[in-house]
Design an enzyme around this catalytic site. Structure first.
Site, PDB file in Angstrom:
ATOM      1  N   MET A 164      60.232 -30.187  -3.160  1.00  0.00           N
ATOM      2  CA  MET A 164      60.738 -28.821  -3.205  1.00  0.00           C
ATOM      3  C   MET A 164      61.284 -28.485  -1.828  1.00  0.00           C
ATOM      4  O   MET A 164      60.675 -27.755  -1.046  1.00  0.00           O
ATOM      5  CB  MET A 164      59.620 -27.872  -3.650  1.00  0.00           C
ATOM      6  CG  MET A 164      59.260 -28.036  -5.113  1.00  0.00           C
ATOM      7  SD  MET A 164      57.671 -27.288  -5.548  1.00  0.00           S
ATOM      8  CE  MET A 164      56.565 -28.630  -5.114  1.00  0.00           C
ATOM      9  N   ASP A 205      55.467 -29.215 -15.573  1.00  0.00           N
ATOM     10  CA  ASP A 205      54.580 -28.897 -14.459  1.00  0.00           C
ATOM     11  C   ASP A 205      54.449 -27.386 -14.333  1.00  0.00           C
ATOM     12  O   ASP A 205      55.439 -26.679 -14.166  1.00  0.00           O
ATOM     13  CB  ASP A 205      55.166 -29.485 -13.175  1.00  0.00           C
ATOM     14  CG  ASP A 205      54.295 -29.222 -11.948  1.00  0.00           C
ATOM     15  OD1 ASP A 205      53.197 -28.665 -12.100  1.00  0.00           O
ATOM     16  OD2 ASP A 205      54.734 -29.584 -10.837  1.00  0.00           O
ATOM     17  N   MET A 209      56.327 -29.795  -0.035  1.00  0.00           N
ATOM     18  CA  MET A 209      56.981 -28.573   0.428  1.00  0.00           C
ATOM     19  C   MET A 209      56.939 -28.617   1.951  1.00  0.00           C
ATOM     20  O   MET A 209      55.883 -28.461   2.544  1.00  0.00           O
ATOM     21  CB  MET A 209      56.254 -27.329  -0.071  1.00  0.00           C
ATOM     22  CG  MET A 209      55.917 -27.332  -1.548  1.00  0.00           C
ATOM     23  SD  MET A 209      54.953 -25.866  -2.006  1.00  0.00           S
ATOM     24  CE  MET A 209      54.097 -26.461  -3.470  1.00  0.00           C
ATOM     25  N   HIS A 216      57.302 -34.825  -5.928  1.00  0.00           N
ATOM     26  CA  HIS A 216      58.209 -33.743  -6.324  1.00  0.00           C
ATOM     27  C   HIS A 216      58.586 -32.989  -5.062  1.00  0.00           C
ATOM     28  O   HIS A 216      57.763 -32.296  -4.472  1.00  0.00           O
ATOM     29  CB  HIS A 216      57.500 -32.840  -7.332  1.00  0.00           C
ATOM     30  CG  HIS A 216      58.256 -31.598  -7.666  1.00  0.00           C
ATOM     31  ND1 HIS A 216      57.621 -30.464  -8.156  1.00  0.00           N
ATOM     32  CD2 HIS A 216      59.572 -31.281  -7.606  1.00  0.00           C
ATOM     33  CE1 HIS A 216      58.523 -29.522  -8.367  1.00  0.00           C
ATOM     34  NE2 HIS A 216      59.708 -29.993  -8.029  1.00  0.00           N
ATOM     35  N   ASP A 253      53.013 -32.702  -4.601  1.00  0.00           N
ATOM     36  CA  ASP A 253      53.949 -31.599  -4.378  1.00  0.00           C
ATOM     37  C   ASP A 253      54.337 -31.569  -2.904  1.00  0.00           C
ATOM     38  O   ASP A 253      53.490 -31.354  -2.036  1.00  0.00           O
ATOM     39  CB  ASP A 253      53.315 -30.269  -4.777  1.00  0.00           C
ATOM     40  CG  ASP A 253      53.194 -30.128  -6.282  1.00  0.00           C
ATOM     41  OD1 ASP A 253      54.248 -30.188  -6.957  1.00  0.00           O
ATOM     42  OD2 ASP A 253      52.084 -29.964  -6.774  1.00  0.00           O
ATOM     43  N   HIS A 287      50.369 -36.781  -8.904  1.00  0.00           N
ATOM     44  CA  HIS A 287      51.515 -35.924  -8.627  1.00  0.00           C
ATOM     45  C   HIS A 287      51.365 -35.292  -7.253  1.00  0.00           C
ATOM     46  O   HIS A 287      50.352 -34.650  -6.950  1.00  0.00           O
ATOM     47  CB  HIS A 287      51.629 -34.831  -9.697  1.00  0.00           C
ATOM     48  CG  HIS A 287      52.880 -34.018  -9.587  1.00  0.00           C
ATOM     49  ND1 HIS A 287      54.098 -34.481 -10.025  1.00  0.00           N
ATOM     50  CD2 HIS A 287      53.106 -32.776  -9.088  1.00  0.00           C
ATOM     51  CE1 HIS A 287      55.021 -33.554  -9.810  1.00  0.00           C
ATOM     52  NE2 HIS A 287      54.441 -32.520  -9.226  1.00  0.00           N
ATOM     53  N   MET A 295      60.194 -27.395 -14.859  1.00  0.00           N
ATOM     54  CA  MET A 295      59.183 -26.517 -14.296  1.00  0.00           C
ATOM     55  C   MET A 295      58.834 -25.417 -15.300  1.00  0.00           C
ATOM     56  O   MET A 295      59.713 -24.733 -15.815  1.00  0.00           O
ATOM     57  CB  MET A 295      59.672 -25.891 -12.995  1.00  0.00           C
ATOM     58  CG  MET A 295      59.842 -26.878 -11.853  1.00  0.00           C
ATOM     59  SD  MET A 295      58.313 -27.762 -11.425  1.00  0.00           S
ATOM     60  CE  MET A 295      57.236 -26.394 -10.948  1.00  0.00           C
ATOM     61  N   SER A 329      47.765 -32.988 -10.370  1.00  0.00           N
ATOM     62  CA  SER A 329      48.463 -32.494  -9.183  1.00  0.00           C
ATOM     63  C   SER A 329      47.495 -32.450  -8.013  1.00  0.00           C
ATOM     64  O   SER A 329      46.556 -31.658  -7.993  1.00  0.00           O
ATOM     65  CB  SER A 329      49.035 -31.101  -9.446  1.00  0.00           C
ATOM     66  OG  SER A 329      49.605 -30.584  -8.268  1.00  0.00           O
TER      67      SER A 329
END
Length: 247
Positions: A91, A198, A38, A89, A36, A34, A164, A9
């Site tokens: 979010m 994750d 947001m 991913h 993330d 990976h 998750m 990540s």
């Protein structure tokens, strides 16, 4: 049998040296990177999903998660320096708004949350594929695993399910072993599906996840915070492959 894939990540990496960190992870044996995502919604006219709907009373925010990290411009910049699979991913409360920019930026995978796509997941999957990305769906700890069955079994299905094992939004949280029931259910039902986990994954928790049937392992703090990140990547892979060989 779904192949083992280890995805550090990048949220835990040194953001000031993201390109070199990506190259280092690949050199040490990572399969995917990976990412993330947001970000704040770019569409002020579109209603936001309140965190009250996701967490219960007492939580209100215009974000799916309270933190903000990276967006499409960072993916685009990183893509110039690597050919790696960028496992994104998202979010966010409105994933459909991000399909085109992330496709143009060079994202490889686009995983959205079922909690914000219950009414439009068919169109979302089609849009993701049309932009050359691989669609995935994620579910947070409080969401029943049955909610993603239709997306896996659809005529135009998702190709990955992300379970998750912590509440999304923060790195370094404690692994939730009770989420492995979801992984086992998915693996028994879909033997060749890519099942990703994750949150809180590392040498002390990988065996539980691998034995449940997870083959895609996201790990942040346990890799980037290790004295020997390559050894951690190796331990994660060996656990997944060992569990697969037993089965």
């Amino acid at each position: 049998m779904a192949a083992a894939k280890i995805a550090p990540s990048m949220l835990s990496s040194d953001f000031a040296n993201l390109a070199s960190e990506a190259e280092r992870m690949l050199r040490l044996g990572a399969d995917w990177l990976h990412m993330d995502i947001m970000v704040r919604s770019p569409s002020p006219l579109r209603p936001f999903l309140s965190l009250t709907d996701l967490f219960g009373a007492g939580h209100r925010s215009e974000h799916f998660v309270p933190n903000l990290t990276i967006g499409a411009p960072v993916i685009q910049s990183l893509r110039k320096h690597t050919k790696a699979y960028l496992d994104c991913h998202l979010m966010v409360t409105n994933p459909s708004d991000y399909v085109e920019p992330f496709g143009k930026a060079g994202a490889s995978g686009f995983t959205f949350h079922i909690e914000v796509a219950r009414d439009n997941w068919q169109e979302l999957i089609q849009s993701i594929k049309s932009k050359g990305m691989r669609p995935g769906v994620s579910l947070r700890p409080g969401t029943p695993v049955e909610e993603v069955f239709p997306l896996v079994e659809a005529e135009n299905p998702v190709e990955l399910v992300l379970v998750m094992t912590v509440e999304p939004g923060f790195g370094g949280q404690k692994f939730m072993p009770e989420m492995m029931d979801k992984v086992r259910t998915l693996r028994n039902k879909y033997p060749s599906l890519d099942i990703e986990v994750d949150g809180g994954l590392g040498p002390s928790t990988i065996d539980v996840a691998a034995s449940a049937g997870a083959n895609c392992i996201v790990a942040g703090s346990s890799i980037f915070g290790a004295a020997d990140p390559g050894e951690v990547i190796s331990v994660l892979r060996k656990s997944v492959e060992g569990s697969q060989n037993k089965n």
